[in-house]
Design an enzyme around this catalytic site. Structure first.
Site, PDB file in Angstrom:
ATOM      1  N   ASP A  31       0.847  -1.189   0.000  1.00 10.19           N
ATOM      2  CA  ASP A  31       0.000   0.000   0.000  1.00 10.19           C
ATOM      3  C   ASP A  31       0.883   1.239   0.000  1.00 10.19           C
ATOM      4  OD1 ASP A  31      -3.262   0.100   0.732  1.00 10.19           O
ATOM      5  OD2 ASP A  31      -2.170   2.005   0.898  1.00 10.19           O
ATOM      6  N   THR A  87     -12.070   2.326  -5.943  1.00 17.44           N
ATOM      7  CA  THR A  87     -12.636   2.938  -7.154  1.00 17.44           C
ATOM      8  C   THR A  87     -13.773   3.853  -6.704  1.00 17.44           C
ATOM      9  OG1 THR A  87     -14.060   0.988  -7.409  1.00 17.44           O
ATOM     10  CG2 THR A  87     -12.085   1.066  -8.754  1.00 17.44           C
ATOM     11  N   LEU A 255     -34.610  -8.555   2.013  1.00 20.31           N
ATOM     12  CA  LEU A 255     -35.991  -8.053   1.986  1.00 20.31           C
ATOM     13  C   LEU A 255     -36.335  -7.423   3.334  1.00 20.31           C
ATOM     14  CD1 LEU A 255     -38.045 -10.776   0.052  1.00 20.31           C
ATOM     15  CD2 LEU A 255     -37.481  -8.465  -0.690  1.00 20.31           C
ATOM     16  N   CYS A 265     -20.780   0.186  -1.519  1.00 19.98           N
ATOM     17  CA  CYS A 265     -21.003  -0.505  -2.800  1.00 19.98           C
ATOM     18  C   CYS A 265     -22.329  -0.182  -3.481  1.00 19.98           C
ATOM     19  CB  CYS A 265     -20.903  -2.012  -2.582  1.00 19.98           C
ATOM     20  SG  CYS A 265     -19.222  -2.533  -2.268  1.00 19.98           S
ATOM     21  N   LYS A 325     -24.660   0.038   8.534  1.00 18.15           N
ATOM     22  CA  LYS A 325     -25.167  -1.247   8.998  1.00 18.15           C
ATOM     23  C   LYS A 325     -24.341  -1.651  10.219  1.00 18.15           C
ATOM     24  CE  LYS A 325     -22.567  -4.656   6.502  1.00 18.15           C
ATOM     25  NZ  LYS A 325     -22.683  -5.781   5.618  1.00 18.15           N
ATOM     26  N   ARG A 332     -19.835   5.473   5.080  1.00 18.02           N
ATOM     27  CA  ARG A 332     -20.067   5.877   3.696  1.00 18.02           C
ATOM     28  C   ARG A 332     -21.534   5.680   3.289  1.00 18.02           C
ATOM     29  NH1 ARG A 332     -15.167   2.967   0.751  1.00 18.02           N
ATOM     30  NH2 ARG A 332     -15.297   1.645   2.591  1.00 18.02           N
TER      31      ARG A 332
HETATM   32  C1  UDX Z   1     -22.570  -5.224  -0.297  1.00 26.33           C
HETATM   33  C2  UDX Z   1     -22.830  -6.596  -0.938  1.00 26.33           C
HETATM   34  O1  UDX Z   1     -23.708  -7.351  -0.121  1.00 26.33           O
HETATM   35  C3  UDX Z   1     -21.534  -7.325  -1.184  1.00 26.33           C
HETATM   36  O2  UDX Z   1     -21.767  -8.550  -1.821  1.00 26.33           O
HETATM   37  C4  UDX Z   1     -20.726  -6.389  -2.075  1.00 26.33           C
HETATM   38  O3  UDX Z   1     -19.712  -6.922  -2.762  1.00 26.33           O
HETATM   39  C5  UDX Z   1     -20.400  -5.115  -1.320  1.00 26.33           C
HETATM   40  O4  UDX Z   1     -21.655  -4.489  -1.054  1.00 26.33           O
HETATM   41  P1  UDX Z   1     -22.151  -4.277   2.131  1.00 26.33           P
HETATM   42  O5  UDX Z   1     -22.264  -2.930   1.494  1.00 26.33           O
HETATM   43  O6  UDX Z   1     -21.029  -4.534   3.054  1.00 26.33           O
HETATM   44  O7  UDX Z   1     -22.083  -5.420   1.024  1.00 26.33           O
HETATM   45  O8  UDX Z   1     -23.467  -4.517   2.987  1.00 26.33           O
HETATM   46  P2  UDX Z   1     -24.863  -5.266   2.840  1.00 26.33           P
HETATM   47  O9  UDX Z   1     -24.993  -6.215   3.968  1.00 26.33           O
HETATM   48  O10 UDX Z   1     -25.054  -5.807   1.503  1.00 26.33           O
HETATM   49  O11 UDX Z   1     -25.872  -4.071   3.117  1.00 26.33           O
HETATM   50  C6  UDX Z   1     -25.909  -2.905   2.289  1.00 26.33           C
HETATM   51  C7  UDX Z   1     -26.970  -1.944   2.748  1.00 26.33           C
HETATM   52  O12 UDX Z   1     -28.265  -2.471   2.523  1.00 26.33           O
HETATM   53  C8  UDX Z   1     -26.928  -1.618   4.245  1.00 26.33           C
HETATM   54  O13 UDX Z   1     -27.181  -0.242   4.408  1.00 26.33           O
HETATM   55  C9  UDX Z   1     -28.038  -2.453   4.842  1.00 26.33           C
HETATM   56  O14 UDX Z   1     -28.573  -1.912   6.014  1.00 26.33           O
HETATM   57  C10 UDX Z   1     -29.046  -2.428   3.703  1.00 26.33           C
HETATM   58  N1  UDX Z   1     -29.966  -3.574   3.709  1.00 26.33           N
HETATM   59  C11 UDX Z   1     -29.494  -4.823   3.464  1.00 26.33           C
HETATM   60  C12 UDX Z   1     -31.329  -3.367   3.934  1.00 26.33           C
HETATM   61  O15 UDX Z   1     -31.769  -2.233   4.153  1.00 26.33           O
HETATM   62  N2  UDX Z   1     -32.164  -4.455   3.899  1.00 26.33           N
HETATM   63  C13 UDX Z   1     -31.725  -5.710   3.663  1.00 26.33           C
HETATM   64  O16 UDX Z   1     -32.546  -6.621   3.647  1.00 26.33           O
HETATM   65  C14 UDX Z   1     -30.344  -5.902   3.443  1.00 26.33           C
END
Ligand code: UDX
Length: 438
Positions: A31, A87, A255, A265, A325, A332
């Site tokens: 890094d 990215t 859901l 992401c 979460k 972010r």
């Molecule tokens: C996500 C993807 O799941 C992962 O595969 C990818 O490569 C990177 O992005 P991440 O952003 O870490 O992972 O969190 P994730 O658990 O997917 O939750 C994303 C957001 O959706 C959170 O804000 C979470 O609270 C929200 N969410 C998720 C909901 O509101 N309801 C759900 O049922 C699931």
């Protein structure tokens, strides 16, 4: 196998590096950020991810995992070099991903390739980037013996190690069998536990990542819009989600209605795929609608809080959770960053708690004598509060001592944006309880 990881102190780089070394490979994480490298060497990680610290310590001790600033060390004699740099959304604000770091990594790798190496893109990149990386390397070092591959990650923050060690699938985009063989060998421990491998061309692998994240965003926005309808017609969104999710064609995951999706992401990848589609004259109206519905959901939460309080002016609100979460310190695109400024603007005083995210949250929502105070635990947050807003479903908020919370509060509004508690139970406890889609 010897593996180099460029961007090895970042989220994806650290997790991948730690897990590849746990598979028994020799891994060199590089890094540019000297400060991060030095602190990782001292055992202090730049991010919070359950289980990661132990895994890194173990593999560093076993001399399978190394951290350095020197790209050459990582590329020399490597069987594969993964590009796992950030990215971020481009500064132009047009939805494009900024590929500066990916291209810079390609340039740097190029001059150090000294034997057959597979250059693998792990960063989420627009379709066509792997080929661009290939061209950059070819141009800079025409003699280099290398192949290019795309191997997108599907790691969820908070369960990244589990996701890496027990993925639903591994996607490998390649042009040549020789590159496929190297990646298959690296992922062999997963093959043994019967993880399906999707081997395809570069463009398909790159699109799978965007399509997966867009589809999941659509699922969340769908249930969030249904939650608004539930509130109007007297239905319960949790049960609707359960009822439709039991249909195997739909599936029950992703859901959960809430304050809208955030993170590093979904918001970025949905915007990027829309942009890619526009440039290719293709309409992705469903993804566009999911993005719009996500913003609406966040704004709807502001209205929900306002309505529960009459007005937020002069009211004290205890905010439980600010990260996008649980089990992460990542702020972010957290819904809190859209919702809370409206409340502050409207004259509310916030008492904020989060088990891991307060340090990062303070950068965006600074502490302020009058309006914003960060506190040590949820009970301190509840002290003198007119309302509780449960924003992130951390485990420690799932079993709050509700009597104590209620006694500490001035008012009795409890706005549960993650549907953690049961409606009847909360009413019985004397709260004016509001949740999402129930
Ligand atoms: C996500 C993807 O799941 C992962 O595969 C990818 O490569 C990177 O992005 P991440 O952003 O870490 O992972 O969190 P994730 O658990 O997917 O939750 C994303 C957001 O959706 C959170 O804000 C979470 O609270 C929200 N969410 C998720 C909901 O509101 N309801 C759900 O049922 C699931």
């Amino acid at each position: 196998m010897k593996i180099g990881i460029i961007g090895g102190a970042g989220y994806v780089g650290l997790v991948s590096g730690a897990c590849f070394s746990e598979f028994g490979n020799l891994v060199i994480c590089v890094d540019k950020d000297q400060k991060k490298i030095s602190s990782i060497k001292r055992g202090i990680l730049p991010i919070y991810e359950p289980g990661l610290e132990e895994l890194i310590k173990k593999n560093v001790k076993l001399k399978r995992l190394f951290f350095t600033k020197d790209v050459q060390q990582a590329v020399k004699n490597a069987d594969a070099v993964f590009i796992a740099v950030g990215t971020p959304p481009s500064r132009r604000g047009d939805g494009h991903a900024d590929l500066t770091y990916v291209y810079a990594a390609a340039e740097e790798i190029a001059s150090h390739i000294d034997s057959y190496t597979v250059i693998v893109n792990k960063s989420t990149v627009p379709i066509g980037t792997a080929r661009k990386v290939q061209q950059i390397i070819r141009k800079k070092n025409p003699k280099a013996d290398f192949d290019i591959a795309s191997n997108p990650e599907f790691l969820r923050e908070g369960s990244a190690i589990e996701d890496f060690m027990r993925p639903d699938r591994v996607v490998i985009g390649v042009e040549k069998k020789s590159a496929e063989n190297v990646l298959r060998k690296i992922y062999n421990p997963l093959y043994i536990i019967e993880t399906p491998m999707v081997v395809t061309n570069l463009e398909t692998a790159e699109l799978i990542k965007y399509a997966a994240n867009s589809f999941l965003s659509v699922k969340i926005s769908f249930i969030n819009e249904i939650s608004a309808l539930c509130e109007k017609v007297g239905a319960d969104v949790n049960v609707v989600a359960k009822g439709i999710g039991m249909d195997k064609r739909i599936g029950g995951k992703f859901l959960k209605a809430g304050p809208g999706y955030g993170g590093s992401c979904f918001p970025k990848d949905t915007r990027a795929i829309i942009k890619i589609a526009q440039e290719n004259d293709v309409a992705l109206r469903i993804v566009e609608a999911a993005v719009e519905a996500n913003l609406n959901q966040k704004l709807r939460m502001v209205e929900k809080i306002r309505k529960a309080l009459g007005s937020e002016k002069g009211k004290t609100i205890a905010v439980l959770g600010v990260t996008f979460k649980p089990e992460t310190d990542d702020m972010r695109e957290a819904p809190a960053l859209t919702i809370l400024p409206f409340l502050i603007e409207g004259g509310a005083k916030l008492r904020i708690h989060d088990p891991q995210g307060m340090k990062n949250a303070k950068i965006f929502i600074p502490e302020d004598e009058v309006k914003v105070k960060y506190v040590a635990n949820p009970y301190e947050a509840a002290l003198g509060a007119d309302a509780i807003v449960l924003m992130t479903e951390w485990n420690e908020y799932r079993s709050l001592n509700l009597d104590e919370i209620k006694n500490l509060m001035k008012g009795n509004a409890f706005i549960d944006l993650r549907n953690v508690y049961e409606v009847d139970e909360m009413k019985k406890n004397g709260f004016k309880y509001v949740s999402v889609g129930r």
